[in-house]
Motif scaffolding. Structure first.
Motif, PDB file in Angstrom:
ATOM      1  N   ASP A 104       0.818  -1.216   0.000  1.00 47.58           N
ATOM      2  CA  ASP A 104       0.000   0.000   0.000  1.00 47.58           C
ATOM      3  C   ASP A 104       0.851   1.265   0.000  1.00 47.58           C
ATOM      4  O   ASP A 104       0.437   2.297  -0.519  1.00 47.58           O
ATOM      5  CB  ASP A 104      -0.946   0.020   1.201  1.00 47.58           C
ATOM      6  N   GLU A 105       2.055   1.202   0.573  1.00 48.44           N
ATOM      7  CA  GLU A 105       2.951   2.353   0.618  1.00 48.44           C
ATOM      8  C   GLU A 105       3.682   2.588  -0.705  1.00 48.44           C
ATOM      9  O   GLU A 105       4.287   3.638  -0.896  1.00 48.44           O
ATOM     10  CB  GLU A 105       3.985   2.170   1.738  1.00 48.44           C
ATOM     11  N   CYS A 106       3.637   1.616  -1.595  1.00 53.82           N
ATOM     12  CA  CYS A 106       4.314   1.764  -2.886  1.00 53.82           C
ATOM     13  C   CYS A 106       3.626   2.842  -3.717  1.00 53.82           C
ATOM     14  O   CYS A 106       2.404   2.976  -3.687  1.00 53.82           O
ATOM     15  CB  CYS A 106       4.323   0.433  -3.639  1.00 53.82           C
ATOM     16  N   LEU A 164       0.807  -9.087  -8.758  1.00 55.37           N
ATOM     17  CA  LEU A 164       1.085 -10.484  -8.465  1.00 55.37           C
ATOM     18  C   LEU A 164       0.893 -11.260  -9.750  1.00 55.37           C
ATOM     19  O   LEU A 164      -0.139 -11.109 -10.419  1.00 55.37           O
ATOM     20  CB  LEU A 164       0.113 -11.003  -7.401  1.00 55.37           C
ATOM     21  N   VAL A 165       1.879 -12.068 -10.121  1.00 59.10           N
ATOM     22  CA  VAL A 165       1.754 -12.913 -11.304  1.00 59.10           C
ATOM     23  C   VAL A 165       1.264 -14.285 -10.835  1.00 59.10           C
ATOM     24  O   VAL A 165       1.903 -14.935 -10.012  1.00 59.10           O
ATOM     25  CB  VAL A 165       3.094 -13.046 -12.051  1.00 59.10           C
ATOM     26  N   THR A 166       0.101 -14.692 -11.342  1.00 59.85           N
ATOM     27  CA  THR A 166      -0.465 -15.984 -10.952  1.00 59.85           C
ATOM     28  C   THR A 166       0.242 -17.114 -11.689  1.00 59.85           C
ATOM     29  O   THR A 166       0.990 -16.881 -12.641  1.00 59.85           O
ATOM     30  CB  THR A 166      -1.969 -16.049 -11.271  1.00 59.85           C
ATOM     31  N   GLY A 167      -0.025 -18.325 -11.260  1.00 56.80           N
ATOM     32  CA  GLY A 167       0.543 -19.494 -11.922  1.00 56.80           C
ATOM     33  C   GLY A 167       0.131 -19.606 -13.374  1.00 56.80           C
ATOM     34  O   GLY A 167       0.833 -20.193 -14.189  1.00 56.80           O
ATOM     35  N   GLU A 168      -1.016 -19.006 -13.717  1.00 56.74           N
ATOM     36  CA  GLU A 168      -1.507 -19.026 -15.095  1.00 56.74           C
ATOM     37  C   GLU A 168      -0.944 -17.873 -15.916  1.00 56.74           C
ATOM     38  O   GLU A 168      -1.244 -17.742 -17.102  1.00 56.74           O
ATOM     39  CB  GLU A 168      -3.035 -18.963 -15.119  1.00 56.74           C
ATOM     40  N   SER A 175      -5.105  -3.085  -5.146  1.00 57.86           N
ATOM     41  CA  SER A 175      -6.556  -3.203  -5.026  1.00 57.86           C
ATOM     42  C   SER A 175      -6.870  -4.139  -3.858  1.00 57.86           C
ATOM     43  O   SER A 175      -6.361  -5.259  -3.798  1.00 57.86           O
ATOM     44  CB  SER A 175      -7.120  -3.786  -6.322  1.00 57.86           C
ATOM     45  N   LYS A 176      -7.701  -3.672  -2.939  1.00 57.43           N
ATOM     46  CA  LYS A 176      -8.068  -4.515  -1.789  1.00 57.43           C
ATOM     47  C   LYS A 176      -8.772  -5.793  -2.247  1.00 57.43           C
ATOM     48  O   LYS A 176      -8.533  -6.863  -1.711  1.00 57.43           O
ATOM     49  CB  LYS A 176      -8.957  -3.744  -0.811  1.00 57.43           C
ATOM     50  N   TYR A 207      -7.511  -9.682  -1.447  1.00 57.68           N
ATOM     51  CA  TYR A 207      -8.305 -10.748  -0.833  1.00 57.68           C
ATOM     52  C   TYR A 207      -8.432 -11.959  -1.751  1.00 57.68           C
ATOM     53  O   TYR A 207      -8.304 -13.097  -1.308  1.00 57.68           O
ATOM     54  CB  TYR A 207      -9.692 -10.235  -0.439  1.00 57.68           C
ATOM     55  N   VAL A 208      -8.673 -11.719  -3.024  1.00 55.80           N
ATOM     56  CA  VAL A 208      -8.823 -12.824  -3.975  1.00 55.80           C
ATOM     57  C   VAL A 208      -7.519 -13.594  -4.106  1.00 55.80           C
ATOM     58  O   VAL A 208      -7.501 -14.825  -4.062  1.00 55.80           O
ATOM     59  CB  VAL A 208      -9.292 -12.297  -5.353  1.00 55.80           C
ATOM     60  N   SER A 209      -6.410 -12.878  -4.253  1.00 59.67           N
ATOM     61  CA  SER A 209      -5.125 -13.553  -4.430  1.00 59.67           C
ATOM     62  C   SER A 209      -4.741 -14.352  -3.192  1.00 59.67           C
ATOM     63  O   SER A 209      -4.261 -15.478  -3.296  1.00 59.67           O
ATOM     64  CB  SER A 209      -4.028 -12.558  -4.801  1.00 59.67           C
TER      65      SER A 209
END
Length: 79
Positions: free
Chosen positions: A17-19, A25-29, A37-38, A42-44
Motif C-alpha cells: 500500500d505504501e508503494c 502479483l503474477v499468478t501461476g496461469e 486493489s483490496k 483478498y482474492v489472491s
C-alpha cells in the motif's frame, strides 16, 4: 521478483500500500493482479494462502523505489 515465506500478510500488504507505482502479483496461469486493489489482495490470498504462510510469489513492481521497499521487507521482515 520472487518473494518467499511471507508470514506477516498484514505487514506485507502495508508495504504494498505504501508503494507509489503499480505492484502486481503474477499468478501461476500468468495473469497479473493489481495488489494495490483490496479486492485483488483478498482474492489472491484466498487462492494461494495456506497454513498461515505464503511459500513463494512472483511480484512485479514498476518503480525502483517500490522494488527497494519490497526487498527491504523481505530482508528485514518489515522492520
Amino acid at each position: 521478483m520472487k518473494v518467499q515465506n511471507i508470514t506477516d500478510i498484514d505487514a506485507f500488504f502495508k508495504v504494498v500500500d505504501e508503494c507509489e507505482g503499480k505492484v502486481e502479483l503474477v499468478t501461476g496461469e500468468g495473469d497479473r493482479l493489481n495488489l494495490k486493489s483490496k479486492l485483488s489482495q483478498y482474492v489472491s490470498m484466498a487462492n494461494i494462502f495456506s497454513n498461515g504462510e505464503i511459500p513463494e510469489l512472483e511480484i512485479i513492481a514498476y518503480e525502483k523505489e517500490d522494488t527497494d521497499k519490497l526487498i527491504n521487507f523481505m530482508i528485514n521482515g518489515g522492520q
